[in-house]
Design an enzyme around this catalytic site. Structure first.
Site, mmCIF file in Angstrom:
data_model
loop_
_atom_site.group_PDB
_atom_site.id
_atom_site.type_symbol
_atom_site.label_atom_id
_atom_site.label_comp_id
_atom_site.label_asym_id
_atom_site.label_seq_id
_atom_site.Cartn_x
_atom_site.Cartn_y
_atom_site.Cartn_z
ATOM 1 C CG HIS A 1 -7.676 -2.976 -1.940
ATOM 2 N ND1 HIS A 1 -7.158 -1.934 -1.203
ATOM 3 C CD2 HIS A 1 -6.954 -4.077 -1.605
ATOM 4 C CE1 HIS A 1 -6.177 -2.386 -0.445
ATOM 5 N NE2 HIS A 1 -6.033 -3.681 -0.669
ATOM 6 C CG ASP B 1 -3.435 -5.069 -3.038
ATOM 7 O OD1 ASP B 1 -3.065 -4.169 -2.259
ATOM 8 O OD2 ASP B 1 -4.224 -5.975 -2.712
ATOM 9 C CG HIS C 1 -1.944 -1.095 1.167
ATOM 10 N ND1 HIS C 1 -2.815 -1.337 2.217
ATOM 11 C CD2 HIS C 1 -2.228 -2.037 0.226
ATOM 12 C CE1 HIS C 1 -3.584 -2.372 1.911
ATOM 13 N NE2 HIS C 1 -3.242 -2.813 0.720
ATOM 14 C CG HIS D 1 -0.191 -9.485 -2.723
ATOM 15 N ND1 HIS D 1 -0.161 -8.138 -3.024
ATOM 16 C CD2 HIS D 1 -1.093 -9.617 -1.716
ATOM 17 C CE1 HIS D 1 -0.988 -7.487 -2.227
ATOM 18 N NE2 HIS D 1 -1.578 -8.368 -1.439
#
Length: 320
Positions: free
Chosen positions: A240, A244, A82, A267
């Site tokens: 969001h 990321d 973030h 991720h």
């Protein structure tokens, strides 16, 4: 005029909170760094003294639910994505990020508090030209029914994310953004991390989400959103995920000129695509921005161009 040179912060700014997974308190201080330094994490508060690590793809030691950076001595700092997204999204090339705990504080679950810290610290232009990683050919990685790809794109840095959750309240969402500071601030920075109540017990058993709460996460059950304040965007979950991705791809070390697309990603996938890009030097080249001047209605207007004549996108804020 847009910045054609590298940028850093004018001063320091500090935020404090808890880690969403560790539940431990932490303070994070962003500050200036020298030309070509990139992003340097400094882990303080350790018995053996401070440890530094360059935030790049080689420093990633884990990607389960968060991006964890470390070195040969082990993990240093978790949930780096973030603050990295805020720095890259706001056009910062060089910065130090000091953290006194094992995890970047989650704050409200978004990048907005880090954007506010950048605003507080201020942005300073440096004397060296900005450099970019230009994607030259498509690079694609698949994990089961998920995939991610980077491909050439002449319009700057574009990110497209699609998600597809079994939870019917989340379902299918997608969002696309041309990444530049004002669009990042307006469209992406406030999008919060999210999860499902059905996963909470499993995550606790695994040692995750120990600091999660309704103050820092968007939470769903199988029928509804549980946060009484509601969503910040109707498609906040997709936004969001895009946030990321910007943070994970910031580990390229330089701003990317190219387009990134992911389907059902996270991720691990973001890191796999970035690693695949950097593993083959024929996939990309490093180029510099150079200032050029052109007459406009009788006046000279400064613009940013890349070596070879290509016009660079606006990765820095307007100066007025």
């Amino acid at each position: 005029m847009k910045f054609s040179r590298q940028t850093t912060l004018r001063s320091q700014a500090t935020v404090t909170g808890v880690g969403v997974h560790s539940g431990r308190p932490a303070s994070l201080t962003i500050g200036p760094a020298s030309i070509d330094a990139g992003y340097i994490f400094v882990r303080s508060g350790l018995d053996g003294g401070d440890r530094e690590i360059q935030a790049n793809a080689k420093s990633v030691v884990a990607t389960e639910l968060a991006t964890v950076l470390g070195d040969s001595d082990g993990p240093l700092v978790s949930t780096a994505e973030h603050v990295l997204a805020a720095l890259r999204g706001m056009g910062i090339d060089n910065a130090t990020i000091e953290v006194d705990g094992p995890e970047v504080p989650i704050m409200d679950g978004s990048a907005a508090p880090f954007v506010a810290a950048i605003d507080q610290a201020g942005i300073r232009e440096q004397s060296a030209p900005r450099r970019f990683i230009q994607v030259l050919k498509p690079v694609r990685v698949s994990h089961g029914d998920s995939f991610g790809e980077l491909r050439p794109y002449t319009g700057g840095f574009r990110v497209e994310v699609a998600i597809d959750f079994a939870n019917p309240v989340i379902g299918r969402q997608n969002y696309t953004l041309g990444v530049e500071p004002e669009a990042f601030r307006r469209e992406i920075a406030r999008a919060r991390t999210f999860g499902c109540m059905s996963d909470v017990a499993r995550l606790w058993e695994m040692g995750y989400a120990l600091g999660a709460s309704f103050e820092n996460s968007v939470v769903f059950d199988d029928e509804r959103l549980l946060n009484t304040e509601g969503l910040r965007y109707a498609d906040e979950c997709a936004r969001h995920k895009l946030l990321d991705a910007i943070g994970d791809l910031a580990l390229a070390g330089l701003p990317i000129l190219g387009a990134y697309r992911s389907m059902r990603g996270g991720h691990k996938l973001n890191h796999s695509v970035l690693t695949a890009l950097l593993a083959d030097r024929t996939n990309f080249r490093v180029i510099e921005a150079e200032p050029a001047r052109r007459p406009v209605r009788g006046h000279a207007e400064s613009v940013t161009r890349l070596a070879g004549g290509m016009v660079a996108p606006a990765y820095g804020p307007d100066r007025s």
